[in-house]
Design an enzyme around this catalytic site. Structure first.
Site, PDB file in Angstrom:
ATOM      1  N   SER A  10       0.653  -1.294   0.030  1.00  0.00           N
ATOM      2  CA  SER A  10      -0.142  -0.129  -0.205  1.00  0.00           C
ATOM      3  C   SER A  10       0.783   1.284   0.021  1.00  0.00           C
ATOM      4  O   SER A  10       0.512   2.335   0.505  1.00  0.00           O
ATOM      5  CB  SER A  10      -0.871  -0.068   1.060  1.00  0.00           C
ATOM      6  OG  SER A  10      -0.130  -0.209   2.339  1.00  0.00           O
ATOM      7  N   GLY A  11       1.855   1.291  -0.724  1.00  0.00           N
ATOM      8  CA  GLY A  11       2.763   2.513  -1.014  1.00  0.00           C
ATOM      9  C   GLY A  11       2.263   3.124  -2.194  1.00  0.00           C
ATOM     10  O   GLY A  11       1.170   2.682  -2.690  1.00  0.00           O
ATOM     11  N   LYS A  32       0.097  -5.263   5.353  1.00  0.00           N
ATOM     12  CA  LYS A  32       0.423  -6.117   6.437  1.00  0.00           C
ATOM     13  C   LYS A  32       0.347  -5.262   7.696  1.00  0.00           C
ATOM     14  O   LYS A  32       0.047  -5.976   8.763  1.00  0.00           O
ATOM     15  CB  LYS A  32       2.023  -6.388   6.399  1.00  0.00           C
ATOM     16  CG  LYS A  32       2.643  -7.429   7.202  1.00  0.00           C
ATOM     17  CD  LYS A  32       4.051  -7.738   6.657  1.00  0.00           C
ATOM     18  CE  LYS A  32       4.936  -6.771   6.970  1.00  0.00           C
ATOM     19  NZ  LYS A  32       6.446  -7.415   6.707  1.00  0.00           N
ATOM     20  N   ASN A  39       6.994   2.641   3.016  1.00  0.00           N
ATOM     21  CA  ASN A  39       8.402   3.500   2.614  1.00  0.00           C
ATOM     22  C   ASN A  39       7.765   4.775   2.232  1.00  0.00           C
ATOM     23  O   ASN A  39       8.459   5.656   2.422  1.00  0.00           O
ATOM     24  CB  ASN A  39       9.343   2.619   1.728  1.00  0.00           C
ATOM     25  CG  ASN A  39      10.556   1.992   2.575  1.00  0.00           C
ATOM     26  OD1 ASN A  39      10.827   2.528   3.827  1.00  0.00           O
ATOM     27  ND2 ASN A  39      11.304   1.272   1.920  1.00  0.00           N
ATOM     28  N   TYR A  42       7.395   7.410   4.621  1.00  0.00           N
ATOM     29  CA  TYR A  42       8.424   8.309   5.128  1.00  0.00           C
ATOM     30  C   TYR A  42       9.441   8.960   4.211  1.00  0.00           C
ATOM     31  O   TYR A  42      10.392   9.331   4.651  1.00  0.00           O
ATOM     32  CB  TYR A  42       9.320   7.220   5.954  1.00  0.00           C
ATOM     33  CG  TYR A  42       8.470   6.428   7.021  1.00  0.00           C
ATOM     34  CD1 TYR A  42       8.427   7.039   8.194  1.00  0.00           C
ATOM     35  CD2 TYR A  42       7.618   5.329   6.844  1.00  0.00           C
ATOM     36  CE1 TYR A  42       7.574   6.561   9.324  1.00  0.00           C
ATOM     37  CE2 TYR A  42       6.997   4.638   7.809  1.00  0.00           C
ATOM     38  CZ  TYR A  42       6.907   5.430   8.997  1.00  0.00           C
ATOM     39  OH  TYR A  42       5.950   4.761  10.028  1.00  0.00           O
ATOM     40  N   ALA A  43       9.072   8.869   2.783  1.00  0.00           N
ATOM     41  CA  ALA A  43       9.831   9.565   2.072  1.00  0.00           C
ATOM     42  C   ALA A  43       9.735  10.892   2.188  1.00  0.00           C
ATOM     43  O   ALA A  43       8.869  11.565   2.126  1.00  0.00           O
ATOM     44  CB  ALA A  43       9.339   9.293   0.388  1.00  0.00           C
ATOM     45  N   GLU A 110      19.064  17.126  -5.502  1.00  0.00           N
ATOM     46  CA  GLU A 110      19.628  16.101  -4.840  1.00  0.00           C
ATOM     47  C   GLU A 110      20.767  15.743  -5.438  1.00  0.00           C
ATOM     48  O   GLU A 110      21.155  16.149  -6.688  1.00  0.00           O
ATOM     49  CB  GLU A 110      18.790  15.147  -4.534  1.00  0.00           C
ATOM     50  CG  GLU A 110      17.522  15.351  -3.478  1.00  0.00           C
ATOM     51  CD  GLU A 110      16.688  14.337  -3.070  1.00  0.00           C
ATOM     52  OE1 GLU A 110      16.996  13.381  -2.409  1.00  0.00           O
ATOM     53  OE2 GLU A 110      15.625  13.898  -3.797  1.00  0.00           O
ATOM     54  N   ASP A 205       8.748  -9.061   1.858  1.00  0.00           N
ATOM     55  CA  ASP A 205       7.886 -10.446   1.552  1.00  0.00           C
ATOM     56  C   ASP A 205       7.520 -10.676   0.085  1.00  0.00           C
ATOM     57  O   ASP A 205       7.404 -11.641  -0.360  1.00  0.00           O
ATOM     58  CB  ASP A 205       6.675 -10.085   2.314  1.00  0.00           C
ATOM     59  CG  ASP A 205       6.957  -9.498   3.602  1.00  0.00           C
ATOM     60  OD1 ASP A 205       7.737 -10.258   4.269  1.00  0.00           O
ATOM     61  OD2 ASP A 205       6.184  -8.766   4.300  1.00  0.00           O
ATOM     62  N   HIS A 226      21.900   5.040   2.579  1.00  0.00           N
ATOM     63  CA  HIS A 226      21.695   6.532   2.650  1.00  0.00           C
ATOM     64  C   HIS A 226      22.715   7.080   3.432  1.00  0.00           C
ATOM     65  O   HIS A 226      22.912   6.357   4.644  1.00  0.00           O
ATOM     66  CB  HIS A 226      20.169   6.909   3.123  1.00  0.00           C
ATOM     67  CG  HIS A 226      19.870   8.402   2.669  1.00  0.00           C
ATOM     68  ND1 HIS A 226      20.403   9.409   3.386  1.00  0.00           N
ATOM     69  CD2 HIS A 226      18.929   8.852   1.849  1.00  0.00           C
ATOM     70  CE1 HIS A 226      20.001  10.519   3.017  1.00  0.00           C
ATOM     71  NE2 HIS A 226      18.923  10.142   2.310  1.00  0.00           N
ATOM     72  N   ARG A 271      25.228   8.643  -4.357  1.00  0.00           N
ATOM     73  CA  ARG A 271      24.927   8.365  -2.694  1.00  0.00           C
ATOM     74  C   ARG A 271      25.883   7.204  -2.282  1.00  0.00           C
ATOM     75  O   ARG A 271      26.187   7.128  -1.109  1.00  0.00           O
ATOM     76  CB  ARG A 271      23.461   7.972  -2.731  1.00  0.00           C
ATOM     77  CG  ARG A 271      22.865   8.544  -1.665  1.00  0.00           C
ATOM     78  CD  ARG A 271      21.310   7.972  -1.437  1.00  0.00           C
ATOM     79  NE  ARG A 271      20.449   9.036  -1.719  1.00  0.00           N
ATOM     80  CZ  ARG A 271      19.133   8.942  -1.583  1.00  0.00           C
ATOM     81  NH1 ARG A 271      18.689   7.822  -1.573  1.00  0.00           N
ATOM     82  NH2 ARG A 271      18.386  10.263  -1.798  1.00  0.00           N
ATOM     83  N   HIS A 332      18.670   1.752   2.775  1.00  0.00           N
ATOM     84  CA  HIS A 332      17.650   2.895   2.355  1.00  0.00           C
ATOM     85  C   HIS A 332      16.905   2.239   1.307  1.00  0.00           C
ATOM     86  O   HIS A 332      15.665   2.310   1.262  1.00  0.00           O
ATOM     87  CB  HIS A 332      18.483   4.031   1.987  1.00  0.00           C
ATOM     88  CG  HIS A 332      17.222   5.151   1.681  1.00  0.00           C
ATOM     89  ND1 HIS A 332      16.731   5.565   2.553  1.00  0.00           N
ATOM     90  CD2 HIS A 332      17.249   5.956   0.483  1.00  0.00           C
ATOM     91  CE1 HIS A 332      15.911   6.356   1.924  1.00  0.00           C
ATOM     92  NE2 HIS A 332      16.284   6.677   0.797  1.00  0.00           N
ATOM     93  N   GLU A 356       9.225  -0.582  -5.238  1.00  0.00           N
ATOM     94  CA  GLU A 356      10.662  -1.100  -4.636  1.00  0.00           C
ATOM     95  C   GLU A 356      10.920  -2.697  -4.999  1.00  0.00           C
ATOM     96  O   GLU A 356      12.092  -3.017  -5.153  1.00  0.00           O
ATOM     97  CB  GLU A 356      10.715  -0.634  -3.292  1.00  0.00           C
ATOM     98  CG  GLU A 356      12.164  -0.820  -2.988  1.00  0.00           C
ATOM     99  CD  GLU A 356      12.524  -0.331  -1.443  1.00  0.00           C
ATOM    100  OE1 GLU A 356      11.673   0.564  -1.085  1.00  0.00           O
ATOM    101  OE2 GLU A 356      13.669  -0.385  -1.028  1.00  0.00           O
ATOM    102  N   ARG A 367      20.812   4.229  -7.343  1.00  0.00           N
ATOM    103  CA  ARG A 367      19.462   4.900  -7.571  1.00  0.00           C
ATOM    104  C   ARG A 367      19.720   6.404  -7.508  1.00  0.00           C
ATOM    105  O   ARG A 367      20.172   6.966  -6.602  1.00  0.00           O
ATOM    106  CB  ARG A 367      18.438   4.563  -6.717  1.00  0.00           C
ATOM    107  CG  ARG A 367      16.992   5.022  -7.106  1.00  0.00           C
ATOM    108  CD  ARG A 367      16.144   4.787  -6.020  1.00  0.00           C
ATOM    109  NE  ARG A 367      16.426   5.063  -4.837  1.00  0.00           N
ATOM    110  CZ  ARG A 367      15.921   6.087  -3.996  1.00  0.00           C
ATOM    111  NH1 ARG A 367      15.138   6.830  -4.507  1.00  0.00           N
ATOM    112  NH2 ARG A 367      16.225   6.329  -2.824  1.00  0.00           N
TER     113      ARG A 367
HETATM  114  C1  SIN Z   1      16.003  11.807   0.658  1.00  0.00           C
HETATM  115  O1  SIN Z   1      15.131  12.638   0.951  1.00  0.00           O
HETATM  116  O2  SIN Z   1      17.153  11.960   1.004  1.00  0.00           O
HETATM  117  C2  SIN Z   1      15.642  10.510   0.036  1.00  0.00           C
HETATM  118  C3  SIN Z   1      15.176  10.743  -1.150  1.00  0.00           C
HETATM  119  C4  SIN Z   1      15.173   9.175  -1.884  1.00  0.00           C
HETATM  120  O3  SIN Z   1      15.834   8.317  -1.303  1.00  0.00           O
HETATM  121  O4  SIN Z   1      14.819   9.090  -3.138  1.00  0.00           O
END
Ligand code: SIN
Length: 518
Positions: A10-11, A32, A39, A42-43, A110, A205, A226, A271, A332, A356, A367
């Protein structure tokens, strides 16, 4: 239970797909935990998409390929870059209030992005997207939502996936769901490592049950770390790369910047490079963390732009406008996953994967930041475009399921075994690897597996199944890492410095034939 589309996860990928699929048939979403827990939620960063006046699709593709360290799939990168702006506009129309001004989206930067390209909602982009999509899902009459249900076994017949057995986590009973189409959108496996930015649910899973059912996995050796998780935070707190995009500097324990001495792009190097050299710097200076310093920016601006991070850090008595933030690398993102084509199709008929848990070969060996929310949207949309017409002529196939499952009470030993696994993976299959370490890890993990099997023989529960999945994936990652005889991107192995550009070696696939995994 029968349905047209069974969505597991359910992302952003699963919810976007479900909402679109609901126009063509009945959808069941199983997840679940509570629906928001993913994930995606929390992004922080945002979605990479070309909107800047100085930007172009060509540059987005170029940056993606550069980060992928030579093995990202160009065709997939082209699809993503071309379709990304449409995906963002759809989310905006759905009600996601991206940071904007009179000229359009406010774009952040980024690592490796040659232009400001990240569309965001402050530093809580994922949370806002999830909120909007969840609301729409809950309002949709064609969608049935089953929270606290864990996918435990894909059902196949004549090389076709026909459904999945679920564990009703709260009531400890199994429930088979038969479906014309089964879509895995079950996310990553950060819980393989003792340090991760991911939430507890990320136990891989989807990948594990797909593998067991005969699906091919790919690029499994590439785990992205990360560089900046708030050191010792619990639950883990990500310090977004967008801070470095706005000029935050990494400093060692003596307050000295160090990234420029390792890479010309400094803090905005790929990264994997930043995570690796931060680890090296920590070793050199005998410290368990480094620091991120953004105190040179205006206080009011920081409080607004990084409101969530500011507030969360205050809970640890760190004022990001005045203090350096102690950070260290953490697992990450999985660059690999279930091998799919450009429409999300796996090698098993009627089984699809997005997000993912899937591997489109977009990310290659590392990535590009903020490409994954975009990928989740773009490839889910492509998938429904491809299969929507099949639903009318497809038939639901049912088989008899004998349920002789025995349930196991919660058991403190599982937690301990999981911790051991995470420590082994961190030490031997993490940021800096060696052949010897990987082999040691394999032996140690086999021992954990034996202990788990004894417990599993007495019965199952969610925690036992999760650990079983993690062990299966840990072994797959280790075997894949040993098979890749070079260092590339996130897979850095001390034994090999040089690259091998033989075509056969570009992407490594793995299936049940390669490994005897039960
Ligand atoms: C972040 O905000 O640093 C993560 C972004 C990402 O992993 O795509």
């Amino acid at each position: 239970m029968d349905t047209d589309f069974l969505v597991i996860g359910s992302g952003i990928a699963g919810l976007n797909f479900a909402l679109k699929a609901a126009r063509y048939g009945k959808v069941v979403i199983v997840t679940k935990d509570k629906i928001e827990e993913s994930n995606t939620f929390y992004a922080q960063g945002g979605l990479a998409a070309v909107f800047g006046k100085d930007d172009s699709t060509r540059l987005h593709i170029q940056d993606t390929l550069r980060t992928g360290d030579g093995i990202s799939n160009r065709k997939i990168a082209e699809i993503l870059a071309k379709e990304a702006p449409k995906a963002v506009m759809e989310l905006k129309r759905s009600g996601v209030r991206f940071d904007s001004d009179k000229d359009g989206f406010k774009l952040s930067r980024e690592a490796v992005h040659s232009r400001a390209r990240i569309v965001h909602v402050s530093d809580i982009t994922g949370r806002e997207i999830e909120k909007v999509l969840v609301k729409k899902v809950k309002e949709n009459k064609n969608i049935v939502l089953l929270e606290y249900h864990m996918a435990i076994k894909l059902l196949t017949e004549n090389k076709r996936c026909i459904g999945c057995v679920m564990l009703d986590v709260k009531n400890n009973r199994t429930l088979p769901i038969f479906s014309k189409k089964i879509i895995l959108a079950a996310g990553g496996a950060g819980m393989l490592y003792s340090k991760t930015t991911n939430p507890e649910i990320t136990t891989g899973d989807g990948m594990a049950i797909a593998f067991k059912a005969g699906a091919v996995l790919e690029d499994m050796e590439f785990i992205q770390f990360h560089p900046t998780m708030l050191h010792n935070s619990s639950p883990s707190l990500l310090i977004s790369e967008t801070l470095r995009g706005e000029g935050a500097l990494l400093k060692n324990k003596y307050g000295k910047t160090y990234m420029k001495k390792y890479h010309r792009d400094g803090e905005l190097a790929p990264r994997d490079v930043v995570a690796r050299f931060s680890t090296i710097e920590m070793k050199k200076t005998g410290s368990k963390n480094v620091y991120l310093d953004i105190t040179h920016l205006n206080e009011e601006y920081l409080k607004k732009r990084f409101h969530y991070i500011y507030e969360e850090c205050l809970k640890y008595k760190i004022d990001i406008t005045k203090d350096m933030i102690p950070v260290s690398p953490a697992a990450h993102y999985m660059c690999g996953g279930i091998k799919i084509d450009e429409y999300g199709r796996t090698n098993i008929a009627s089984l699809y994967a997005i997000g993912e848990c899937a591997c489109t070969q977009l990310h290659g060996a590392d990535r590009l930041a903020s490409n994954s929310l975009t990928e989740g949207m773009v490839f889910g949309t492509r998938l429904i475009g491809k299969i929507k017409k099949e639903i009318k002529k497809d038939k639901i196939i049912r088989t008899k399921i004998r349920d002789n499952t025995v349930y196991h009470e919660k058991n403190g030993r599982i937690k301990k075994l999981r911790k051991q696994l995470q420590n082994i993976m961190w030490q031997h299959a993490g940021i800096i690897r060696s052949k010897k370490g990987l082999k040691i890890a394999h032996i140690k993990i086999d021992k954990i597996k034996k202990k788990l099997d004894i417990i599993k023989n007495q019965g199952i529960n969610k925690e036992i199944l999760e650990l079983n999945n993690l062990i299966r994936l840990a072994k797959i990652i280790i075997i894949s890492a040993l098979r890749r005889k070079e260092s590339r991107g996130t897979h850095f192995i001390k034994d090999y410095n040089e690259r091998h550009d033989n075509i056969w070696q570009m992407h490594l696939t793995i299936d049940k034939e390669h490994v005897k995994l039960k």
